[in-house]
Design a protein around this motif. Structure first.
Motif, mmCIF file in Angstrom:
data_model
loop_
_atom_site.group_PDB
_atom_site.id
_atom_site.type_symbol
_atom_site.label_atom_id
_atom_site.label_comp_id
_atom_site.label_asym_id
_atom_site.label_seq_id
_atom_site.Cartn_x
_atom_site.Cartn_y
_atom_site.Cartn_z
ATOM 1 N N ASP A 91 48.279 -46.579 -17.242
ATOM 2 C CA ASP A 91 48.335 -45.721 -18.439
ATOM 3 C C ASP A 91 47.207 -46.017 -19.423
ATOM 4 O O ASP A 91 46.980 -45.257 -20.365
ATOM 5 C CB ASP A 91 49.704 -45.808 -19.120
ATOM 6 C CG ASP A 91 50.058 -47.189 -19.643
ATOM 7 O OD1 ASP A 91 49.156 -48.059 -19.785
ATOM 8 O OD2 ASP A 91 51.255 -47.412 -19.922
ATOM 9 N N GLU A 138 50.454 -38.487 -17.460
ATOM 10 C CA GLU A 138 50.134 -37.621 -18.594
ATOM 11 C C GLU A 138 48.846 -36.834 -18.310
ATOM 12 O O GLU A 138 47.846 -37.394 -17.861
ATOM 13 C CB GLU A 138 49.945 -38.490 -19.843
ATOM 14 C CG GLU A 138 49.771 -37.715 -21.122
ATOM 15 C CD GLU A 138 49.652 -38.633 -22.323
ATOM 16 O OE1 GLU A 138 48.816 -38.336 -23.189
ATOM 17 O OE2 GLU A 138 50.396 -39.643 -22.380
ATOM 18 N N GLY A 139 48.899 -35.541 -18.532
ATOM 19 C CA GLY A 139 47.734 -34.685 -18.340
ATOM 20 C C GLY A 139 47.546 -34.190 -16.908
ATOM 21 O O GLY A 139 46.640 -33.406 -16.650
#
Length: 150
Positions: A91, A138-139
């Motif tokens: 992350d 994420e994304g």
């Protein structure tokens, strides 16, 4: 005497059966023999090594912050390969050195085999698609498609 005659008879019968089986097998090779001669494409890794059905694969060669682990291949054919496994992604919070890896269940699909520039006699998969089952980094979209290096 009776034992040696019986042993000889058994040996001769076994030899005859083995000869018959070998003659039949060589006269009618299994249909899979023709497919075995078809070269299977490989997956080229970060170190330019050829892999077939790897258990793990690094996606982010530069920093190792994304990799596939626990791959179980259900198919590896001249046209495509399919596996399930986990995409381990850093992350990078607050930065990549201090970040944590998270695992996301994924289906991996390899396709578009082409001759490998390093060794044109070898076919290699040139595209990878990852399909996330539920959660994803994420994304990321549910399906992410990447060109593979040559």
């Amino acid at each position: 005497m009776r034992g040696s005659v019986m042993g000889t008879a058994v040996t001769l019968a076994a030899g005859a059966l083995l000869t018959a089986a070998m003659t039949t097998a060589s006269a009618n090779p299994p249909a899979t023999a023709a497919k075995a001669d078809t070269p299977r494409p490989v997956l080229v890794d970060c170190f330019w090594r050829q892999n077939v059905r790897p258990a793990d694969f690094i996606l982010a060669c530069g920093d190792g912050n994304s990799r596939l682990a626990g791959l179980r291949w259900s198919q590896w054919s001249p046209d495509e390969a399919t596996a399930t496994g986990v995409n381990l992604v850093n992350d990078c919070k607050p930065n990549c050195a201090a970040g944590r890896f998270h695992g996301y269940p994924v289906t991996v699909r390899l396709d578009e085999p082409r001759p490998w520039k390093k060794n044109p006699g070898v076919q290699h998969y040139t595209r990878m698609s990852l399909t996330y089952e539920d959660a994803r980094p994420e994304g990321f979209q549910q399906v992410m498609t990447y060109p593979l290096w040559n």
